[in-house]
Every structure is written in C-alpha cells, then in structure tokens.
Scaffold this motif. Sequence first.
Motif, short mmCIF file in Angstrom:
data_model
loop_
_atom_site.label_atom_id
_atom_site.label_comp_id
_atom_site.label_asym_id
_atom_site.label_seq_id
_atom_site.Cartn_x
_atom_site.Cartn_y
_atom_site.Cartn_z
N SER A 56 0.83 -1.20 0.00
CA SER A 56 0.00 0.00 0.00
C SER A 56 0.87 1.26 0.00
CB SER A 56 -0.93 -0.02 1.21
OG SER A 56 -1.92 0.97 1.12
N MET A 57 1.95 1.24 0.77
CA MET A 57 2.88 2.36 0.78
C MET A 57 3.50 2.56 -0.60
SD MET A 57 4.91 1.80 4.39
CE MET A 57 4.08 0.85 5.67
N HIS A 58 3.90 1.47 -1.22
CA HIS A 58 4.48 1.55 -2.57
C HIS A 58 3.48 2.15 -3.55
CE1 HIS A 58 5.32 -0.16 -6.61
NE2 HIS A 58 6.56 0.12 -6.30
N ARG A 59 2.23 1.76 -3.45
CA ARG A 59 1.21 2.24 -4.40
C ARG A 59 1.03 3.74 -4.33
NH1 ARG A 59 -3.73 3.89 -3.95
NH2 ARG A 59 -3.96 3.26 -1.77
N VAL A 60 1.02 4.31 -3.11
CA VAL A 60 0.74 5.75 -2.98
C VAL A 60 1.98 6.62 -3.20
CG1 VAL A 60 -1.19 5.29 -1.42
CG2 VAL A 60 1.06 5.84 -0.45
N LEU A 61 3.14 5.99 -3.36
CA LEU A 61 4.35 6.74 -3.65
C LEU A 61 4.36 7.22 -5.10
CD1 LEU A 61 7.56 4.98 -2.27
CD2 LEU A 61 6.63 7.20 -1.59
N LYS A 62 4.90 8.41 -5.31
CA LYS A 62 5.19 8.88 -6.66
C LYS A 62 6.43 8.15 -7.18
CE LYS A 62 3.58 13.62 -5.69
NZ LYS A 62 4.02 15.04 -5.62
N PRO A 63 6.56 7.99 -8.48
CA PRO A 63 7.82 7.46 -9.02
C PRO A 63 8.99 8.32 -8.55
CG PRO A 63 6.13 7.47 -10.71
CD PRO A 63 5.55 8.20 -9.53
N GLY A 64 10.03 7.68 -8.08
CA GLY A 64 11.16 8.39 -7.48
C GLY A 64 11.01 8.62 -5.99
N GLY A 65 9.82 8.31 -5.47
CA GLY A 65 9.58 8.47 -4.04
C GLY A 65 10.22 7.37 -3.22
N ARG A 66 10.26 7.55 -1.90
CA ARG A 66 10.91 6.59 -1.04
C ARG A 66 10.07 6.27 0.18
NH1 ARG A 66 11.61 11.73 -2.48
NH2 ARG A 66 12.29 13.09 -0.81
N VAL A 67 10.17 5.02 0.61
CA VAL A 67 9.58 4.55 1.86
C VAL A 67 10.69 4.50 2.91
CG1 VAL A 67 8.70 2.51 3.06
CG2 VAL A 67 7.65 3.24 0.93
N ILE A 68 10.38 5.05 4.07
CA ILE A 68 11.29 5.00 5.21
C ILE A 68 10.61 4.23 6.33
CG2 ILE A 68 12.48 6.36 6.99
CD1 ILE A 68 13.76 6.74 4.31
N VAL A 69 11.24 3.17 6.80
CA VAL A 69 10.74 2.41 7.93
C VAL A 69 11.73 2.55 9.08
CG1 VAL A 69 10.02 0.15 8.81
CG2 VAL A 69 9.61 0.74 6.40
N LEU A 70 11.32 3.28 10.10
CA LEU A 70 12.11 3.42 11.33
C LEU A 70 11.49 2.49 12.36
CD1 LEU A 70 14.13 4.86 13.27
CD2 LEU A 70 12.36 6.62 13.60
N GLU A 71 12.28 1.53 12.84
CA GLU A 71 11.68 0.53 13.72
C GLU A 71 12.72 -0.08 14.65
OE1 GLU A 71 9.38 -0.59 15.65
OE2 GLU A 71 7.99 -0.72 13.96
N PHE A 72 12.26 -0.46 15.84
CA PHE A 72 13.09 -1.31 16.70
C PHE A 72 13.44 -2.56 15.92
CE2 PHE A 72 10.67 1.05 19.99
CZ PHE A 72 11.75 1.59 20.67
N SER A 73 14.69 -3.01 16.09
CA SER A 73 15.13 -4.15 15.29
C SER A 73 15.86 -5.15 16.19
CB SER A 73 15.99 -3.66 14.13
OG SER A 73 16.08 -4.64 13.13
N HIS A 74 16.93 -5.75 15.66
CA HIS A 74 17.58 -6.84 16.38
C HIS A 74 19.07 -6.54 16.54
CE1 HIS A 74 14.05 -9.52 16.21
NE2 HIS A 74 13.79 -8.80 15.13
N PRO A 75 19.59 -6.56 17.78
CA PRO A 75 21.00 -6.24 18.02
C PRO A 75 21.92 -7.12 17.18
CG PRO A 75 19.81 -6.31 20.09
CD PRO A 75 18.86 -6.81 19.04
N ILE A 76 23.05 -6.53 16.77
CA ILE A 76 23.94 -7.23 15.85
C ILE A 76 25.10 -7.92 16.57
CG2 ILE A 76 23.35 -5.76 13.90
CD1 ILE A 76 25.81 -4.07 14.48
#
Length: 249
Positions: A153-173
């Motif tokens: 859904s995020m991809h669909r509403v993006l303009k060409p050249g647009g970007r998705v940013i996901v800021l999220e808690f993740s997993h320690p390396i």
Amino acid sequence: MTTDNTTHFGFKQVARDDKVKLVRGVFDSVAGNYDIMNDLMSMGIHRIWKRIAVQLANVRKGESVLDLAGGTGDLTALFEQCVGKDGQVVLADINAQMLRTGRDRLIDKGLAGNIRYAQVNAECLPFEDNSFDCVCIGFGLRNVTDKDAALRSMHRVLKPGGRVIVLEFSHPIDPVTEKVYDFYSFNLLPKIGKWVAKDEDSYRYLAESIRMHPKQDELKKMMENAGLERCEYFNMTQGIVAVHRGYKI
C-alpha cells in the motif's frame, strides 16, 4: 508462527481480526504518557533516531510526506521543517486517541498550515496512486497485522522516485548488546511502564512485539517483494533500531 486466521500479539497467538482491537487498546492506554515514556525508555536517544531517519528520507522543499503511525507528531514536526510552506505533511494513525494527541501537540507548537490529519489503516491506505514523495512509518510497522499488505500500500501511494522510510526497533547485531537489551526489555521496561504510565502489560507487549518483528535482512526482502527497489538499511545503536529505505522506480 502465524496462520491464515491467526497472528501474533506479542508472544501470544490471536485471531487476525482481534489484533487491531488489541493494539488499539495498548495505544489508547499509553497515549497520554507516550512522549514521557519514549524519553525514559530510550534515555532521549529516540530523538536522534528520528532525526537520522528524516535525514535519510532526503525530503525537499515543496514535497509531500505521509507520516504513518505518526503518533504524537515528532516526525511530522521534523518533516514540516523540510517541506516548507509549499509542501505538505499528512499525520496519519489508525488510533484516534494517538491522532488527537498528535494534532493537539502540533497545534500547540503553532504548526498547522501545511499539516493534514487522517485516521487510516496502513494495510489499505485511502489515498490515490502516486500521491506522496515520501512515506514514513516510525515505530509502527511491527504493530501492523499484515505487514506485506502495508508495504504494498505504501508503494502504491508513492510517486515514481519516491521513497519509503521504515524506522523501527530491530535486532541487536552482537551477542553482548542482545543480552543487555533482553534484560532491560523484559525486566526493567515493564516496571517503568507500571511506575510511570500505570500500565505494565502494554510495555511488556512492546518488548514482545519488538522480538517478533522481522530481522533486518528479512524486512529488506519484504520491501523488495512489495515492489520497492534499491532497498537498504542502516543500523543504529548496535541494531537496536534500524532505518530501512526503499524507492519506487
């Protein structure tokens, strides 16, 4: 392990249709203390994580941004500075109480002219195709029932050249950070929630939901499967948090 009819709510298996209501209950409960708890939980570092995410979004004057799961508006306020008076930011959240809290906070700051508000479900965004230059979801994707649908859904509403940013808690390396983080998450975090927000269960869910969230490489692959290209991620604080970025070409 999830099935077609069930999904995880923290470490529990629940009916898929029930997860939205359960997550809503968590955020209804914590909305009033959300900002204070964020500062206490992260020792204020969440503000740095958010600024880095906005920098990686590379938003310019006059652009349009969708801030999904925008909560109390921290990211919206930062994006508003980037887009300027000719741009627009939409603060969106599925939770009405969080959205009201964010709206009131931004109005109190004098930020209103180019900010709009929308109560939406990330899995089925009610916007036209090719509407936004940037879609950002900060600390919200792990609470979405169908993450793949949300990314599409995020991809669909993006303009060409647009970007998705996901800021999220993740997993320690590294294993040392992982052990320390596990102790903090499951022993101290719920107690802070109990003392400050009078809600131990919601912050236990927070810790559990982080552990159930896809690891960095898995989320990158999910973004690629949703149609995003040039996907990459940036670990922060030893992987406790990560920013994922992908483009619509």
